[in-house]
Design an enzyme around this catalytic site. Structure first.
Site, PDB file in Angstrom:
ATOM      1  N   TRP A 162       4.693  -4.202  -2.526  1.00 35.74           N
ATOM      2  CA  TRP A 162       5.919  -4.285  -3.324  1.00 35.74           C
ATOM      3  C   TRP A 162       5.913  -5.427  -4.325  1.00 35.74           C
ATOM      4  CZ3 TRP A 162       7.407  -9.161  -2.499  1.00 35.74           C
ATOM      5  CH2 TRP A 162       7.017  -9.759  -1.295  1.00 35.74           C
ATOM      6  N   ASN A 163       4.967  -6.376  -4.187  1.00 35.86           N
ATOM      7  CA  ASN A 163       5.069  -7.559  -5.056  1.00 35.86           C
ATOM      8  C   ASN A 163       4.589  -7.302  -6.480  1.00 35.86           C
ATOM      9  OD1 ASN A 163       2.435  -7.433  -4.094  1.00 35.86           O
ATOM     10  ND2 ASN A 163       2.164  -9.644  -4.038  1.00 35.86           N
ATOM     11  N   LYS A 186      -0.105   5.823  -1.793  1.00 34.60           N
ATOM     12  CA  LYS A 186       1.139   5.574  -1.069  1.00 34.60           C
ATOM     13  C   LYS A 186       1.665   4.201  -1.510  1.00 34.60           C
ATOM     14  CE  LYS A 186       3.032   3.397   2.517  1.00 34.60           C
ATOM     15  NZ  LYS A 186       4.266   3.289   1.855  1.00 34.60           N
ATOM     16  N   PRO A 187       2.733   4.200  -2.310  1.00 35.66           N
ATOM     17  CA  PRO A 187       3.288   2.911  -2.742  1.00 35.66           C
ATOM     18  C   PRO A 187       4.164   2.310  -1.647  1.00 35.66           C
ATOM     19  CG  PRO A 187       4.566   4.698  -3.690  1.00 35.66           C
ATOM     20  CD  PRO A 187       3.481   5.345  -2.858  1.00 35.66           C
ATOM     21  N   ALA A 188       4.507   1.041  -1.789  1.00 38.09           N
ATOM     22  CA  ALA A 188       5.412   0.393  -0.831  1.00 38.09           C
ATOM     23  C   ALA A 188       6.764   1.102  -0.859  1.00 38.09           C
ATOM     24  CB  ALA A 188       5.593  -1.072  -1.199  1.00 38.09           C
ATOM     25  N   SER A 189       7.381   1.245   0.299  1.00 43.64           N
ATOM     26  CA  SER A 189       8.655   1.969   0.370  1.00 43.64           C
ATOM     27  C   SER A 189       9.778   1.224  -0.346  1.00 43.64           C
ATOM     28  CB  SER A 189       9.039   2.197   1.830  1.00 43.64           C
ATOM     29  OG  SER A 189       8.086   3.054   2.415  1.00 43.64           O
ATOM     30  N   GLY A 239      -2.265  -5.695   0.557  1.00 48.60           N
ATOM     31  CA  GLY A 239      -1.111  -5.989   1.405  1.00 48.60           C
ATOM     32  C   GLY A 239      -1.463  -7.044   2.433  1.00 48.60           C
ATOM     33  N   SER A 240      -0.791  -7.001   3.561  1.00 50.67           N
ATOM     34  CA  SER A 240      -0.965  -8.060   4.557  1.00 50.67           C
ATOM     35  C   SER A 240      -2.295  -7.913   5.310  1.00 50.67           C
ATOM     36  CB  SER A 240       0.190  -8.018   5.555  1.00 50.67           C
ATOM     37  OG  SER A 240       0.185  -6.791   6.243  1.00 50.67           O
ATOM     38  N   GLU A 261      -7.592  -5.977  -0.203  1.00 46.43           N
ATOM     39  CA  GLU A 261      -7.139  -7.174  -0.920  1.00 46.43           C
ATOM     40  C   GLU A 261      -5.952  -7.704  -0.123  1.00 46.43           C
ATOM     41  OE1 GLU A 261      -5.371  -9.553  -2.679  1.00 46.43           O
ATOM     42  OE2 GLU A 261      -4.814  -8.258  -4.371  1.00 46.43           O
ATOM     43  N   LEU A 262      -6.215  -8.744   0.698  1.00 50.12           N
ATOM     44  CA  LEU A 262      -5.252  -9.124   1.738  1.00 50.12           C
ATOM     45  C   LEU A 262      -4.613 -10.475   1.446  1.00 50.12           C
ATOM     46  CD1 LEU A 262      -7.524  -7.932   4.691  1.00 50.12           C
ATOM     47  CD2 LEU A 262      -5.800  -6.614   3.444  1.00 50.12           C
ATOM     48  N   CYS A 295      -0.263 -12.919  -3.910  1.00 52.79           N
ATOM     49  CA  CYS A 295      -1.298 -13.230  -2.913  1.00 52.79           C
ATOM     50  C   CYS A 295      -2.163 -14.384  -3.365  1.00 52.79           C
ATOM     51  CB  CYS A 295      -2.137 -12.002  -2.626  1.00 52.79           C
ATOM     52  SG  CYS A 295      -2.922 -11.355  -4.074  1.00 52.79           S
ATOM     53  N   GLU A 392       0.440 -18.030   5.007  1.00 54.64           N
ATOM     54  CA  GLU A 392       0.917 -17.700   3.662  1.00 54.64           C
ATOM     55  C   GLU A 392       2.459 -17.683   3.700  1.00 54.64           C
ATOM     56  OE1 GLU A 392      -0.075 -13.584   2.747  1.00 54.64           O
ATOM     57  OE2 GLU A 392      -0.627 -14.210   0.725  1.00 54.64           O
TER      58      GLU A 392
HETATM   59  N1  NDP Z   1      -2.079  -9.302  -0.704  1.00 56.18           N
HETATM   60  C1  NDP Z   1      -0.888  -9.108  -1.236  1.00 56.18           C
HETATM   61  O1  NDP Z   1      -0.721  -9.001  -2.434  1.00 56.18           O
HETATM   62  C2  NDP Z   1       0.261  -8.944  -0.349  1.00 56.18           C
HETATM   63  C3  NDP Z   1       0.407  -9.668   0.804  1.00 56.18           C
HETATM   64  N2  NDP Z   1       1.493  -9.483   1.573  1.00 56.18           N
HETATM   65  C4  NDP Z   1       1.664 -10.348   2.758  1.00 56.18           C
HETATM   66  O2  NDP Z   1       2.147  -9.569   3.817  1.00 56.18           O
HETATM   67  C5  NDP Z   1       3.404 -10.063   4.255  1.00 56.18           C
HETATM   68  C6  NDP Z   1       4.260  -8.906   4.719  1.00 56.18           C
HETATM   69  O3  NDP Z   1       4.540  -8.034   3.642  1.00 56.18           O
HETATM   70  P1  NDP Z   1       4.654  -6.469   3.898  1.00 56.18           P
HETATM   71  O4  NDP Z   1       5.339  -5.788   2.810  1.00 56.18           O
HETATM   72  O5  NDP Z   1       5.195  -6.298   5.277  1.00 56.18           O
HETATM   73  O6  NDP Z   1       3.110  -6.046   3.815  1.00 56.18           O
HETATM   74  P2  NDP Z   1       2.445  -4.736   4.387  1.00 56.18           P
HETATM   75  O7  NDP Z   1       0.995  -5.010   4.494  1.00 56.18           O
HETATM   76  O8  NDP Z   1       3.169  -4.285   5.588  1.00 56.18           O
HETATM   77  O9  NDP Z   1       2.732  -3.629   3.245  1.00 56.18           O
HETATM   78  C7  NDP Z   1       1.874  -3.353   2.189  1.00 56.18           C
HETATM   79  C8  NDP Z   1       1.698  -1.853   2.033  1.00 56.18           C
HETATM   80  O10 NDP Z   1       1.113  -1.326   3.210  1.00 56.18           O
HETATM   81  C9  NDP Z   1       1.923  -0.256   3.699  1.00 56.18           C
HETATM   82  N3  NDP Z   1       1.759  -0.153   5.126  1.00 56.18           N
HETATM   83  C10 NDP Z   1       2.308  -0.896   6.107  1.00 56.18           C
HETATM   84  N4  NDP Z   1       1.900  -0.453   7.312  1.00 56.18           N
HETATM   85  C11 NDP Z   1       1.070   0.583   7.098  1.00 56.18           C
HETATM   86  C12 NDP Z   1       0.346   1.476   7.924  1.00 56.18           C
HETATM   87  N5  NDP Z   1       0.348   1.376   9.247  1.00 56.18           N
HETATM   88  N6  NDP Z   1      -0.385   2.433   7.334  1.00 56.18           N
HETATM   89  C13 NDP Z   1      -0.412   2.579   6.011  1.00 56.18           C
HETATM   90  N7  NDP Z   1       0.266   1.778   5.174  1.00 56.18           N
HETATM   91  C14 NDP Z   1       0.981   0.777   5.704  1.00 56.18           C
HETATM   92  C15 NDP Z   1       3.316  -0.615   3.250  1.00 56.18           C
HETATM   93  O11 NDP Z   1       4.153   0.524   3.305  1.00 56.18           O
HETATM   94  P3  NDP Z   1       5.733   0.395   3.568  1.00 56.18           P
HETATM   95  O12 NDP Z   1       6.251  -0.379   2.410  1.00 56.18           O
HETATM   96  O13 NDP Z   1       6.176   1.809   3.594  1.00 56.18           O
HETATM   97  O14 NDP Z   1       5.882  -0.326   4.871  1.00 56.18           O
HETATM   98  C16 NDP Z   1       3.016  -1.086   1.845  1.00 56.18           C
HETATM   99  O15 NDP Z   1       2.778   0.024   1.016  1.00 56.18           O
HETATM  100  C17 NDP Z   1       3.946 -10.834   3.073  1.00 56.18           C
HETATM  101  O16 NDP Z   1       4.883 -11.790   3.463  1.00 56.18           O
HETATM  102  C18 NDP Z   1       2.695 -11.432   2.550  1.00 56.18           C
HETATM  103  O17 NDP Z   1       2.355 -12.568   3.305  1.00 56.18           O
HETATM  104  C19 NDP Z   1       2.436  -8.551   1.264  1.00 56.18           C
HETATM  105  C20 NDP Z   1       2.354  -7.799   0.139  1.00 56.18           C
HETATM  106  C21 NDP Z   1       1.257  -7.978  -0.777  1.00 56.18           C
HETATM  107  O1  LIG Z   2      -0.426 -10.824  -5.537  1.00 58.51           O
HETATM  108  C1  LIG Z   2      -1.316 -10.268  -6.153  1.00 58.51           C
HETATM  109  O2  LIG Z   2      -1.819  -9.204  -5.807  1.00 58.51           O
HETATM  110  C2  LIG Z   2      -1.852 -10.918  -7.395  1.00 58.51           C
HETATM  111  O3  LIG Z   2      -1.517 -12.248  -7.367  1.00 58.51           O
HETATM  112  C3  LIG Z   2      -1.303 -10.357  -8.624  1.00 58.51           C
HETATM  113  S1  LIG Z   2      -1.970 -11.143 -10.009  1.00 58.51           S
HETATM  114  O4  LIG Z   2      -2.114 -12.554  -9.800  1.00 58.51           O
HETATM  115  O5  LIG Z   2      -3.268 -10.567 -10.203  1.00 58.51           O
HETATM  116  O6  LIG Z   2      -1.085 -10.856 -11.120  1.00 58.51           O
END
Ligand code: NDP
Ligand SMILES: O=C(O)[C@H](O)CS(=O)(=O)O
Length: 489
Positions: A162-163, A186-189, A239-240, A261-262, A295, A392
């Protein structure tokens, strides 16, 4: 929850509340949906389908059929389609930014920056499509040659956060489609509307049906289908770290390719020979862009003892100039955090600093604006033992840790299971080489707080993930090598 939000879009068709599967805009068969709300005040923007696992399996079948035809097109034809998609994004950047800000909260100028700078990944990979060169290698025998082909991995599943609801999609779709893969996203909900608007523009650009689909809905069933469906060759995820680890385990049986990319825990180091004003500028952009929800954002700010007081004073002056508000309002530099969970984590980290003897120099609490607004915060007296140095924060918290010398700070910076971004400010060239080489991270920003662009390999080491996005390396993860032994010569 307040009223329904209306968006003043130049092209209202871009606000889509259906999923996009095999070139058709669909609702969930059972009518289930997920509400998408504005983090500013919780107003409803739209309801998108909560597709079950069965529809996702159908989308994968369609993507598999479409991929075969897409891969047969010439690289030049694929490039033309991607270039048209890029151009449409640029033409519609104002609307895409408004959709993004409304569902995510970041200031409109930042949202437009995200849209435009990440559309560049489509343009870049459109160009790279034509440079997927193979190789001819002399064989060990006179009558034999070794030919190396690069072929698309096949059907790719993408999961985005979602970010950066817009940018993370073009970064993944660009190289995948350029390579001849198809993609199901599949985008973030919390932020699916940017993804659906991009899908509409993909359709208008002539991306063939099934080559790019967007499935919305509850994450786990979709994730399970991606991990266990044999037609999925690769999963690309941002994502996370927790979800990345889960995907890796679930996908292990099918030996699927993964790009992850975590999370990060970026050190931002200011040495005594640094240009302090430049370092403060860099820290501001790295720490407070997207309210600290990136991230790659500076999570730990290390400042050499002799310049710590001066740096802190300058940083505080800049932080006091940040203005909070609704992302669509002029002059706003920080919007709300994405949700209450994000606020709770910020509060937990601030409380931990205070409980262990640190000092809040500015902010440190929820904003008077209410909702999920949190004051940009600077804390000092921070140590490696505090949560903020280990986890983080993903929020606007700038913790300052002072250090004695290079060895001291390198040890602290590398004391993390993460290794995504790192930054430092210094002038001495020998020090720049030494530190850049010593930092355990996939990316090092030297005298800059902004490191991402389409021409650079973005990605991490250690538990920050695997694979790279952008640059000439970014397409490799969507290609397989095939060796052809050519005999009888
Ligand atoms: N690397 C990065 O850019 C990011 C890091 N984060 C970190 O993660 C923390 C939590 O954020 P959060 O939004 O909960 O991150 P998540 O990893 O839970 O969500 C990221 C994506 O993964 C999806 N997802 C979650 N669980 C599953 C699953 N079991 N199978 C398939 N897809 C899944 C989410 O879908 P849905 O939205 O439907 O749950 C969303 O599209 C943040 O505070 C931050 O520390 C978060 C976002 C980006
Ligand atoms: O959070 C991210 O995935 C990246 O920081 C986005 S950016 O820095 O490449 O714009």
């Amino acid at each position: 929850m307040t009223d329904r939000r209306t968006l003043a879009l130049k092209d209202p068709a871009l606000l889509v509340d259906k999923a996009f599967v095999e070139g058709a805009w669909i609702a969930a068969p059972d009518g289930k949906s997920i509400a998408v709300t504005d983090p500013f005040d919780g107003a409803l923007i739209a309801n998108v389908p909560d597709l079950g696992r069965a529809v996702v399996a159908e989308a994968i079948d369609a993507a598999a059929a479409a991929q075969k035809l897409w891969a047969r097109r010439t690289a030049k034809e694929r490039a033309q389609v991607l270039k048209r998609w890029h151009d449409l994004i640029i033409e519609n950047a104002d609307d895409l930014a408004l959709i993004l800000t409304t569902e995510q909260g970041k200031p409109l100028a930042e949202a437009k920056g995200e849209v435009v700078s990440n559309a560049a990944y489509l343009e870049w990979f459109a160009e790279e499509a034509k440079r997927i060169d193979g190789d001819i290698i002399p064989g060990p025998n006179a009558g034999q040659r070794i030919m190396v082909l690069k072929q698309p991995v096949g059907v790719c599943a993408a999961i985005t956060p979602w970010n950066f609801p817009n940018g993370m999609i073009t970064r993944k779709a660009g190289p995948a489609l350029a390579a001849g893969c198809s993609m199901i996203l599949k985008p973030a909900s919390q932020t699916p509307l940017s993804a659906l608007a991009l899908a509409l523009l993909a359709e208008r650009a002539g991306v063939p049906k099934g080559v790019f689909s967007v499935v919305t809905g509850e994450a786990k069933p979709i994730g399970l289908e991606f991990c266990h469906n044999p037609k999925i060759a690769k999963i690309t995820f941002t994502g996370s770290t927790g979800v990345g680890r889960w995907l890796m385990k679930e996908a292990a049986d099918g030996i699927k390719r993964l790009s992850l990319e975590l999370g990060g825990n970026a050190p931002f180091i200011v040495f005594d020979d640094a240009d302090l004003d430049a370092a403060v500028e860099g820290a501001m952009i790295s720490k407070f862009r997207n309210a600290g929800q990136t991230c790659v954002c500076a999570n730990r700010i290390y400042v050499q003892e002799s310049v710590a007081a001066a740096f802190t004073e300058k940083l505080l002056a800049k932080v006091s100039g940040l203005s909070l508000g609704r992302g669509t309002e002029a002059g706003v530099s920080q919007g709300p955090l994405i949700d209450e969970k994000a606020v709770a984590k910020m509060e937990e980290h601030v409380a931990d600093v205070v409980a262990r003897g640190g000092v809040v120099l500015s902010g440190g609490k929820r904003s008077a604006l209410g909702g999920t607004f949190f004051e940009p915060t600077v804390v000092t007296g921070v140590t490696q033992a505090m949560k903020v140095a280990k986890e983080e924060t993903f929020a606007p918290l700038a913790p300052i840790i002072s250090f004695k010398d290079e060895d001291d700070v390198i040890a602290m910076a590398n004391d993390s299971e993460f290794g995504l971004a790192s930054y430092f400010y210094a002038k001495d060239m020998a020090r720049i080489w030494r530190v850049a080489e010593a930092l355990e991270a996939g990316m090092v920003g030297v005298n800059t707080g902004m490191i991402a662009n389409e021409m650079a390999p973005f990605g991490g080491i250690k538990q920050s993930g695997t694979g790279r996005e952008g640059s000439k390396y970014g397409i490799e993860g969507f290609l397989e090598l095939k060796y052809v032994a050519l005999g009888g010569i």
